[in-house]
Motif scaffolding. Sequence first.
Motif, PDB file in Angstrom:
ATOM      1  N   HIS A 173       0.837  -1.206   0.000  1.00  0.00           N
ATOM      2  CA  HIS A 173       0.000   0.000   0.000  1.00  0.00           C
ATOM      3  C   HIS A 173       0.866   1.248   0.000  1.00  0.00           C
ATOM      4  O   HIS A 173       1.996   1.251   0.510  1.00  0.00           O
ATOM      5  CB  HIS A 173      -0.930   0.007   1.214  1.00  0.00           C
ATOM      6  N   ALA A 174       0.293   2.308  -0.557  1.00  0.00           N
ATOM      7  CA  ALA A 174       1.020   3.571  -0.680  1.00  0.00           C
ATOM      8  C   ALA A 174       1.067   4.336   0.631  1.00  0.00           C
ATOM      9  O   ALA A 174       1.931   5.191   0.821  1.00  0.00           O
ATOM     10  CB  ALA A 174       0.381   4.439  -1.761  1.00  0.00           C
ATOM     11  N   LEU A 217       0.461 -11.651  11.387  1.00  0.00           N
ATOM     12  CA  LEU A 217       0.667 -10.480  10.539  1.00  0.00           C
ATOM     13  C   LEU A 217       2.148 -10.165  10.414  1.00  0.00           C
ATOM     14  O   LEU A 217       2.877 -10.167  11.408  1.00  0.00           O
ATOM     15  CB  LEU A 217      -0.052  -9.267  11.141  1.00  0.00           C
ATOM     16  N   TYR A 218       2.582  -9.903   9.194  1.00  0.00           N
ATOM     17  CA  TYR A 218       3.830  -9.191   8.930  1.00  0.00           C
ATOM     18  C   TYR A 218       3.456  -7.781   8.492  1.00  0.00           C
ATOM     19  O   TYR A 218       2.539  -7.598   7.689  1.00  0.00           O
ATOM     20  CB  TYR A 218       4.616  -9.833   7.789  1.00  0.00           C
ATOM     21  N   ALA A 219       4.150  -6.785   8.985  1.00  0.00           N
ATOM     22  CA  ALA A 219       3.957  -5.412   8.518  1.00  0.00           C
ATOM     23  C   ALA A 219       5.321  -4.752   8.432  1.00  0.00           C
ATOM     24  O   ALA A 219       5.998  -4.577   9.447  1.00  0.00           O
ATOM     25  CB  ALA A 219       3.042  -4.636   9.461  1.00  0.00           C
ATOM     26  N   MET A 220       5.720  -4.389   7.215  1.00  0.00           N
ATOM     27  CA  MET A 220       7.049  -3.824   6.995  1.00  0.00           C
ATOM     28  C   MET A 220       6.895  -2.449   6.345  1.00  0.00           C
ATOM     29  O   MET A 220       6.350  -2.330   5.232  1.00  0.00           O
ATOM     30  CB  MET A 220       7.880  -4.739   6.109  1.00  0.00           C
ATOM     31  N   LEU A 221       7.345  -1.421   7.061  1.00  0.00           N
ATOM     32  CA  LEU A 221       7.283  -0.063   6.541  1.00  0.00           C
ATOM     33  C   LEU A 221       8.428   0.147   5.560  1.00  0.00           C
ATOM     34  O   LEU A 221       9.573  -0.236   5.814  1.00  0.00           O
ATOM     35  CB  LEU A 221       7.366   0.931   7.688  1.00  0.00           C
ATOM     36  N   VAL A 256       3.863   0.610   2.735  1.00  0.00           N
ATOM     37  CA  VAL A 256       3.877  -0.462   3.724  1.00  0.00           C
ATOM     38  C   VAL A 256       3.492  -1.765   3.035  1.00  0.00           C
ATOM     39  O   VAL A 256       2.605  -1.797   2.178  1.00  0.00           O
ATOM     40  CB  VAL A 256       2.918  -0.162   4.897  1.00  0.00           C
ATOM     41  N   PHE A 257       4.210  -2.833   3.404  1.00  0.00           N
ATOM     42  CA  PHE A 257       3.844  -4.177   2.950  1.00  0.00           C
ATOM     43  C   PHE A 257       3.262  -4.920   4.138  1.00  0.00           C
ATOM     44  O   PHE A 257       3.878  -4.988   5.208  1.00  0.00           O
ATOM     45  CB  PHE A 257       5.054  -4.930   2.411  1.00  0.00           C
ATOM     46  N   GLU A 284       0.259  -3.555  -5.195  1.00  0.00           N
ATOM     47  CA  GLU A 284       0.633  -4.902  -5.626  1.00  0.00           C
ATOM     48  C   GLU A 284       0.033  -5.909  -4.664  1.00  0.00           C
ATOM     49  O   GLU A 284      -0.216  -5.600  -3.493  1.00  0.00           O
ATOM     50  CB  GLU A 284       2.157  -5.076  -5.662  1.00  0.00           C
ATOM     51  N   LEU A 285      -0.185  -7.131  -5.163  1.00  0.00           N
ATOM     52  CA  LEU A 285      -0.661  -8.244  -4.347  1.00  0.00           C
ATOM     53  C   LEU A 285       0.379  -9.355  -4.347  1.00  0.00           C
ATOM     54  O   LEU A 285       1.094  -9.553  -5.333  1.00  0.00           O
ATOM     55  CB  LEU A 285      -1.978  -8.798  -4.887  1.00  0.00           C
ATOM     56  N   GLU A 286       0.446 -10.087  -3.242  1.00  0.00           N
ATOM     57  CA  GLU A 286       1.289 -11.277  -3.172  1.00  0.00           C
ATOM     58  C   GLU A 286       0.436 -12.447  -2.718  1.00  0.00           C
ATOM     59  O   GLU A 286      -0.237 -12.373  -1.688  1.00  0.00           O
ATOM     60  CB  GLU A 286       2.457 -11.094  -2.199  1.00  0.00           C
ATOM     61  N   ARG A 287       0.470 -13.509  -3.495  1.00  0.00           N
ATOM     62  CA  ARG A 287      -0.161 -14.775  -3.120  1.00  0.00           C
ATOM     63  C   ARG A 287       0.954 -15.784  -2.951  1.00  0.00           C
ATOM     64  O   ARG A 287       1.625 -16.142  -3.921  1.00  0.00           O
ATOM     65  CB  ARG A 287      -1.159 -15.218  -4.189  1.00  0.00           C
ATOM     66  N   CYS A 288       1.136 -16.254  -1.738  1.00  0.00           N
ATOM     67  CA  CYS A 288       2.319 -17.045  -1.406  1.00  0.00           C
ATOM     68  C   CYS A 288       1.918 -18.445  -0.943  1.00  0.00           C
ATOM     69  O   CYS A 288       1.057 -18.583  -0.074  1.00  0.00           O
ATOM     70  CB  CYS A 288       3.121 -16.331  -0.317  1.00  0.00           C
ATOM     71  N   VAL A 289       2.538 -19.469  -1.540  1.00  0.00           N
ATOM     72  CA  VAL A 289       2.343 -20.859  -1.125  1.00  0.00           C
ATOM     73  C   VAL A 289       3.724 -21.503  -1.012  1.00  0.00           C
ATOM     74  O   VAL A 289       4.489 -21.510  -1.983  1.00  0.00           O
ATOM     75  CB  VAL A 289       1.483 -21.641  -2.133  1.00  0.00           C
TER      76      VAL A 289
END
Length: 217
Positions: free
Chosen positions: A54-55, A88-92, A98-99, A140-145
């Motif tokens: 997110h912006a 939750l992961y939150a990385m500024l 922020v991701f 952007e989106l991330e789909r992780c497996v």
Amino acid sequence: MAVEHDDEQARVALGSGASLDVRLVVDASGHASRFVAREPGPPPAYQIAWGELHATIPVELDAAADTMRFMDWTPSPAACDGLPPSFLYAMLLPGGQVFVEETVLVGRPQGGDPGEWFEPLRARLHARLPSLARGPAPRELERCVIAMGSPLPRRGQPTLAFGAAASFVHPATGYMLGVMLQRRERVATAIAEARAAGLVGAAARRVIEPAIWSASE
């Protein structure tokens, strides 16, 4: 793509129709490799995550530039959906971005498809950070497996495996990069030594395999 081996070399057929004659094939294409046979064992479970870039920083998060949330297991308000607990992961990031990512550490979707959990994880993330749902769409989106607990590659096969194809993924955390970086130099050295000695086929693989997975590991 296909790989055919003989006693001294291999032929790699590319999707373009071209082919390459090579001395050695090392597969680093991931846990779902079609070219690596594995030891017997149960099918893997999965680490599954939904991430968004997110912006702007959600108001629910601390906006301090040096703050990161790492495996925050505080339950999401939307957690009553049949999925295992998630964190939750939150990385500024620079520029106010922020991701954020909602992750199930390990589980097996009932229907067998890890993608079944993407939408519930998205709902958990937005319930945890409701300002995301009210704001602009993510950049952007991330789909992780990530496959967790895959059986080891079978020794002595003609295609060598590396990375996730070699089951480097830690079965309790999903981490892999550190192990892969730690072993890359010794594997490259073993390949160089086998080549310098003029070894081919099974003789070369006997030199290289112990560098990928040693007896102590």
